[in-house]
Design an enzyme around this catalytic site. Structure first.
Site, PDB file in Angstrom:
ATOM      1  CG  HIS A   1     -11.271   0.712  -0.087  1.00 18.24           C
ATOM      2  ND1 HIS A   1     -10.502   1.419  -0.985  1.00 18.24           N
ATOM      3  CD2 HIS A   1     -10.596   0.775   1.079  1.00 18.24           C
ATOM      4  CE1 HIS A   1      -9.417   1.880  -0.374  1.00 18.24           C
ATOM      5  NE2 HIS A   1      -9.446   1.497   0.875  1.00 18.24           N
TER       6      HIS A   1
ATOM      7  CE1 TYR B   1      -6.934   5.287  -2.767  1.00 21.81           C
ATOM      8  CE2 TYR B   1      -4.816   5.229  -1.649  1.00 21.81           C
ATOM      9  CZ  TYR B   1      -6.142   4.848  -1.724  1.00 21.81           C
ATOM     10  OH  TYR B   1      -6.672   4.028  -0.769  1.00 21.81           O
TER      11      TYR B   1
ATOM     12  CB  SER C   1      -0.882   0.001   1.252  1.00 21.64           C
ATOM     13  OG  SER C   1      -1.454   1.276   1.475  1.00 21.64           O
TER      14      SER C   1
ATOM     15  CE  LYS D   1      -7.761  -2.998  -3.596  1.00 26.78           C
ATOM     16  NZ  LYS D   1      -8.298  -1.985  -2.700  1.00 26.78           N
TER      17      LYS D   1
ATOM     18  CB  THR E   1      -6.816   2.419  -5.071  1.00 23.71           C
ATOM     19  OG1 THR E   1      -6.059   1.228  -4.822  1.00 23.71           O
ATOM     20  CG2 THR E   1      -8.128   2.331  -4.303  1.00 23.71           C
TER      21      THR E   1
HETATM   22  C1  FNR Z   1      -7.652  -1.511   3.112  1.00 30.21           C
HETATM   23  N1  FNR Z   1      -7.816  -1.418   1.731  1.00 30.21           N
HETATM   24  C2  FNR Z   1      -6.952  -0.601   1.019  1.00 30.21           C
HETATM   25  N2  FNR Z   1      -7.022  -0.559  -0.339  1.00 30.21           N
HETATM   26  C3  FNR Z   1      -6.168   0.212  -1.048  1.00 30.21           C
HETATM   27  O1  FNR Z   1      -6.250   0.223  -2.281  1.00 30.21           O
HETATM   28  N3  FNR Z   1      -5.205   0.941  -0.394  1.00 30.21           N
HETATM   29  C4  FNR Z   1      -5.071   0.951   0.952  1.00 30.21           C
HETATM   30  O2  FNR Z   1      -4.186   1.596   1.492  1.00 30.21           O
HETATM   31  C5  FNR Z   1      -5.998   0.186   1.705  1.00 30.21           C
HETATM   32  N4  FNR Z   1      -5.941   0.184   3.054  1.00 30.21           N
HETATM   33  C6  FNR Z   1      -6.716  -0.688   3.773  1.00 30.21           C
HETATM   34  C7  FNR Z   1      -6.546  -0.772   5.148  1.00 30.21           C
HETATM   35  C8  FNR Z   1      -7.260  -1.715   5.875  1.00 30.21           C
HETATM   36  C9  FNR Z   1      -7.048  -1.819   7.362  1.00 30.21           C
HETATM   37  C10 FNR Z   1      -8.194  -2.570   5.207  1.00 30.21           C
HETATM   38  C11 FNR Z   1      -8.972  -3.616   5.961  1.00 30.21           C
HETATM   39  C12 FNR Z   1      -8.374  -2.457   3.852  1.00 30.21           C
HETATM   40  C13 FNR Z   1      -8.780  -2.264   1.010  1.00 30.21           C
HETATM   41  C14 FNR Z   1      -8.185  -3.627   0.653  1.00 30.21           C
HETATM   42  O3  FNR Z   1      -7.216  -3.512  -0.351  1.00 30.21           O
HETATM   43  C15 FNR Z   1      -9.256  -4.604   0.117  1.00 30.21           C
HETATM   44  O4  FNR Z   1      -9.952  -4.002  -0.956  1.00 30.21           O
HETATM   45  C16 FNR Z   1     -10.256  -5.055   1.177  1.00 30.21           C
HETATM   46  O5  FNR Z   1      -9.647  -5.182   2.444  1.00 30.21           O
HETATM   47  C17 FNR Z   1     -10.855  -6.394   0.775  1.00 30.21           C
HETATM   48  O6  FNR Z   1     -11.817  -6.805   1.658  1.00 30.21           O
HETATM   49  P1  FNR Z   1     -11.549  -7.867   2.868  1.00 30.21           P
HETATM   50  O7  FNR Z   1     -10.738  -8.997   2.314  1.00 30.21           O
HETATM   51  O8  FNR Z   1     -10.853  -7.092   3.925  1.00 30.21           O
HETATM   52  O9  FNR Z   1     -12.947  -8.241   3.238  1.00 30.21           O
HETATM   53  C1  LAC Z   2      -8.383   2.531   4.372  1.00 32.88           C
HETATM   54  C2  LAC Z   2      -7.516   3.387   3.491  1.00 32.88           C
HETATM   55  C3  LAC Z   2      -6.222   3.760   4.064  1.00 32.88           C
HETATM   56  O1  LAC Z   2      -9.198   1.784   3.835  1.00 32.88           O
HETATM   57  O2  LAC Z   2      -7.413   2.878   2.198  1.00 32.88           O
HETATM   58  O3  LAC Z   2      -8.273   2.649   5.623  1.00 32.88           O
END
Ligand code: FNR
Ligand code: LAC
Length: 366
Positions: free
Chosen positions: A257, A136, A112, A233, A162
């Site tokens: 997300h 991003y 990330s 994404k 994303t």
């Molecule tokens: C995320 N997700 C996420 N996505 C992204 O593109 N950049 C990011 O920095 C983050 N940060 C992030 C932090 C935390 C704590 C979570 C739980 C999720 C979203 C992640 O990539 C993904 O799309 C989801 O977590 C998928 O769903 P599940 O597997 O958590 O149910």
């Molecule tokens: C989140 C951001 C950091 O889902 O993508 O917390």
């Protein structure tokens, strides 16, 4: 706390219990929670379980192979580490532990933008990868260009762009907890905050640097800058997926997300078939959100996904047992997938298709 042997945790729910006991309330809720009423977050999980499987019997399944190729990278199973912010909340080694586990298991670690280690630091611990870098589009395009060029120079094989975060979401748990990441955590890949690279206590202020004016015309920019393939994404519609591919994306991730952005968004299992149809083999299709078992992975592949990404369970593994905990999560998912394949009479990833599901357009379905 009892010491954890993560390999003995019988399933992901048990690992989450261990993680919950180890983490501060604020950190646990930040990871576990979603936007608004958390309807989409729950719907993601429920929609996979609702897909009934029609297994075949009496086929030779003595040798099941879960390996596959994704955008030129060989993986041991189509289960990828989703990009998620601040692994330092879950484990002192942060993304270094996650990356080592992914490399050991043989899958792609998506780092990330909001990681606590720089992309160079993570590359140094897993030089052979495989690694993708998520970002991003920043208001500062020059900053974004330098970032993707640094990713290319340090061996990241793709850029995950994303696109589901043009606005700040409202997360009730974080508001109630007045959650602020611990002050020792840094986010070295983010544009420098006015206060240096220390993490802004208002977490969502981080997103102020993301450009809400980004459009389909910008999708090809990371490839123009770095030569790396782009995976878009955070979409849930066939038309958006088709347009992303037409604008030069190598693939898309069907994602809401994890229910952390617009609550009420369609569950990804329900959105996936439309996207698969619209892409029509012109690019790779990935999906995430609520994948909690190897059987869910099989369901996603049956609907036409090339692979899944896993978010929260990776962080539960990390909190429960560091690198070993993440390895345990990936191993559980890989073994469950192999078992589900054997039960379904398929021995190769390419043999998993929609015929294995009780799908609405199946001939003869009541
Ligand atoms: C995320 N997700 C996420 N996505 C992204 O593109 N950049 C990011 O920095 C983050 N940060 C992030 C932090 C935390 C704590 C979570 C739980 C999720 C979203 C992640 O990539 C993904 O799309 C989801 O977590 C998928 O769903 P599940 O597997 O958590 O149910
Ligand atoms: C989140 C951001 C950091 O889902 O993508 O917390």
């Amino acid at each position: 706390l009892a010491t954890l042997d993560p390999v003995s945790a019988s399933d992901l729910a048990a690992l989450e219990d261990v993680a919950r006991a180890r983490l501060d309330r604020g950190a646990y809720d930040y990871i576990a929670g979603g936007a608004e009423d958390e309807v989409t977050m729950a719907a993601n999980v429920a929609a996979w379980s609702a897909l009934d499987i029609r297994p075949h019997v009496l086929r030779d399944v003595s040798a099941v192979d879960t390996s596959t190729r994704l955008l030129g990278t060989q993986v041991s199973a189509p289960v990828l580490v989703a990009p998620s912010a601040m692994h330092g909340l879950a484990c002192e080694e942060a993304e270094a532990a996650t990356a080592r586990a992914a490399a050991r298991f043989g899958t792609i670690m998506t780092l990330s933008l909001a990681a606590n280690l720089s992309l160079e630091e993570v590359a140094a611990v897993t030089p052979a990868g495989p690694r993708w870098f998520q970002t991003y589009m920043h208001r500062d395009r020059g900053f974004t260009r330098e970032l993707v060029q640094r990713a290319r120079d340090t061996g990241y094989a793709a850029i995950v762009l994303t696109v589901d975060s043009p606005a700040l979401s409202r997360r009730g748990r974080d508001i109630r907890n007045e959650f602020a990441p611990p002050s020792h955590l840094r986010v070295p890949n983010m544009p420098p905050a006015p206060s240096g690279d220390a993490l802004d206590p208002d977490l969502l202020a981080l997103a102020a640097a993301f450009d809400p004016a980004v459009t389909f015309e910008d999708v090809s920019l990371p490839t123009e800058w770095s030569g790396l393939p782009v995976v878009v994404k955070g979409l849930v519609r066939g038309d958006d997926a088709s347009r992303s591919i037409a604008q030069g994306a190598a693939g898309v991730v069907v994602s809401n997300h994890g229910g952390r952005q617009l609550d009420g968004t369609i569950a990804t299992a329900r959105a996936l078939p439309e996207v698969v149809e619209a892409v029509g083999g012109r690019g790779a299709v990935f999906v995430d959100g609520g994948i909690r078992s190897g059987t869910d992975v099989l369901r996603a592949l049956a609907l036409g996904a090339d692979a899944v990404l896993v978010g929260r369970p990776i962080l539960w593994g990390l909190a429960a047992g560091g690198e070993q905990g993440v390895t345990a999560v990936l191993t559980m998912l890989g073994e469950e997938l192999a078992r589900a394949m054997a039960f379904c009479g398929v021995t190769r990833i390419s043999e998993i298709d929609r015929d294995l599901l009780d799908w609405a357009d199946r001939p003869g379905r009541r």
